[in-house]
Scaffold this motif. Sequence first.
Motif, PDB file in Angstrom:
ATOM      1  N   GLU A  34      77.547 -26.291  55.490  1.00 40.17           N
ATOM      2  CA  GLU A  34      76.983 -25.080  55.433  1.00 40.17           C
ATOM      3  C   GLU A  34      75.805 -25.501  55.298  1.00 40.17           C
ATOM      4  OE1 GLU A  34      77.435 -21.817  55.513  1.00 40.17           O
ATOM      5  OE2 GLU A  34      79.206 -22.771  56.452  1.00 40.17           O
ATOM      6  N   ASP A  35      74.838 -25.777  54.690  1.00 36.56           N
ATOM      7  CA  ASP A  35      73.751 -26.417  54.777  1.00 36.56           C
ATOM      8  C   ASP A  35      72.812 -26.720  55.872  1.00 36.56           C
ATOM      9  OD1 ASP A  35      73.199 -26.702  51.918  1.00 36.56           O
ATOM     10  OD2 ASP A  35      73.340 -28.225  51.895  1.00 36.56           O
ATOM     11  N   VAL A  36      73.868 -27.538  56.629  1.00 36.38           N
ATOM     12  CA  VAL A  36      73.158 -28.081  57.888  1.00 36.38           C
ATOM     13  C   VAL A  36      73.696 -27.054  58.982  1.00 36.38           C
ATOM     14  CG1 VAL A  36      73.977 -29.875  59.944  1.00 36.38           C
ATOM     15  CG2 VAL A  36      73.882 -30.602  57.417  1.00 36.38           C
ATOM     16  N   ALA A  37      74.709 -26.416  59.397  1.00 35.59           N
ATOM     17  CA  ALA A  37      74.632 -25.078  60.090  1.00 35.59           C
ATOM     18  C   ALA A  37      73.830 -24.433  59.349  1.00 35.59           C
ATOM     19  CB  ALA A  37      76.289 -24.344  59.973  1.00 35.59           C
ATOM     20  N   LEU A  39      70.686 -24.778  58.911  1.00 39.15           N
ATOM     21  CA  LEU A  39      68.900 -25.436  59.250  1.00 39.15           C
ATOM     22  C   LEU A  39      69.191 -25.014  60.495  1.00 39.15           C
ATOM     23  CD1 LEU A  39      66.626 -27.135  58.958  1.00 39.15           C
ATOM     24  CD2 LEU A  39      68.153 -29.422  59.366  1.00 39.15           C
ATOM     25  N   PHE A  40      70.290 -25.648  61.404  1.00 41.63           N
ATOM     26  CA  PHE A  40      69.713 -25.488  63.462  1.00 41.63           C
ATOM     27  C   PHE A  40      69.635 -24.004  63.359  1.00 41.63           C
ATOM     28  CE2 PHE A  40      72.508 -29.424  63.192  1.00 41.63           C
ATOM     29  CZ  PHE A  40      71.620 -30.321  63.603  1.00 41.63           C
ATOM     30  N   GLU A  41      70.736 -22.624  62.326  1.00 48.06           N
ATOM     31  CA  GLU A  41      70.391 -21.407  62.712  1.00 48.06           C
ATOM     32  C   GLU A  41      69.530 -21.305  62.667  1.00 48.06           C
ATOM     33  OE1 GLU A  41      73.618 -20.320  60.426  1.00 48.06           O
ATOM     34  OE2 GLU A  41      75.554 -20.907  62.179  1.00 48.06           O
ATOM     35  N   GLU A  42      68.522 -21.488  61.166  1.00 50.68           N
ATOM     36  CA  GLU A  42      67.038 -21.054  60.793  1.00 50.68           C
ATOM     37  C   GLU A  42      66.471 -21.500  62.017  1.00 50.68           C
ATOM     38  OE1 GLU A  42      64.420 -21.071  56.997  1.00 50.68           O
ATOM     39  OE2 GLU A  42      66.692 -21.940  56.490  1.00 50.68           O
ATOM     40  N   VAL A  43      66.055 -22.669  62.648  1.00 54.00           N
ATOM     41  CA  VAL A  43      65.282 -23.262  62.860  1.00 54.00           C
ATOM     42  C   VAL A  43      65.603 -22.836  64.784  1.00 54.00           C
ATOM     43  CG1 VAL A  43      64.985 -25.626  64.691  1.00 54.00           C
ATOM     44  CG2 VAL A  43      64.856 -25.650  61.904  1.00 54.00           C
ATOM     45  N   ALA A  44      66.683 -22.733  65.242  1.00 57.47           N
ATOM     46  CA  ALA A  44      66.603 -21.508  66.498  1.00 57.47           C
ATOM     47  C   ALA A  44      66.359 -20.181  66.325  1.00 57.47           C
ATOM     48  CB  ALA A  44      68.611 -22.345  66.824  1.00 57.47           C
ATOM     49  N   ALA A  45      65.925 -20.086  65.597  1.00 58.50           N
ATOM     50  CA  ALA A  45      65.917 -18.138  65.443  1.00 58.50           C
ATOM     51  C   ALA A  45      64.520 -18.079  65.265  1.00 58.50           C
ATOM     52  CB  ALA A  45      66.473 -17.979  64.340  1.00 58.50           C
ATOM     53  N   ASP A  46      63.442 -19.069  65.584  1.00 59.92           N
ATOM     54  CA  ASP A  46      62.610 -18.677  65.996  1.00 59.92           C
ATOM     55  C   ASP A  46      61.605 -19.728  67.425  1.00 59.92           C
ATOM     56  OD1 ASP A  46      61.676 -17.298  63.765  1.00 59.92           O
ATOM     57  OD2 ASP A  46      61.445 -18.768  62.687  1.00 59.92           O
TER      58      ASP A  46
END
Length: 122
Positions: A34-37, A39-46
Motif C-alpha cells: 500500500e505504501d509503494v502503490a 507513492l506511485f499514485e500520488e506522484v502520478a496524479a500531478d
Amino acid sequence: MRARQVLQAAEDGQNAGVFGVLPTPVSCHPLTEEDVAGLFEEVAADLSVPLVIYDIPGTTHFPFTDVMYTRPAWLPQVASIKIPDLPADPEQTRAHVERLRRLLPETATEALCASSRRPPQT
C-alpha cells in the motif's frame, strides 16, 4: 525520503524540462504494498511527463511482485517498468517477461536492467 520530498523533486524535474520521472520507494522502515502503490499514485496524479516504475530492490529492500508491477502500471502516466536482474537462463527470462506483458497495459513497456548478471549470448 518523505512523499512530499518525492513530489517536490518530481515537480522540480518537470519545471526543469525532464522527459520523465523514476520515483524510487525508499524508507528506513519496511514498506508495504500500500505504501509503494500509494507513492506511485500520488506522484502520478500531478505529472505531466511519463513515470517509470523503478524496481531496484538492492537499494529499496522492497520486493516487487507481479501485482506490484501491474497495479501502478495501469495509471495513465506510467510509461515503463524497469525490471531488475533477471534469471541467467534465457528461457526463464523470456517466460518472466512474457508473463509481465500479459499483465501490463499495452501502454507500459518493460525495461530490462543493464546490470543483469546474465552471461552474453554467443
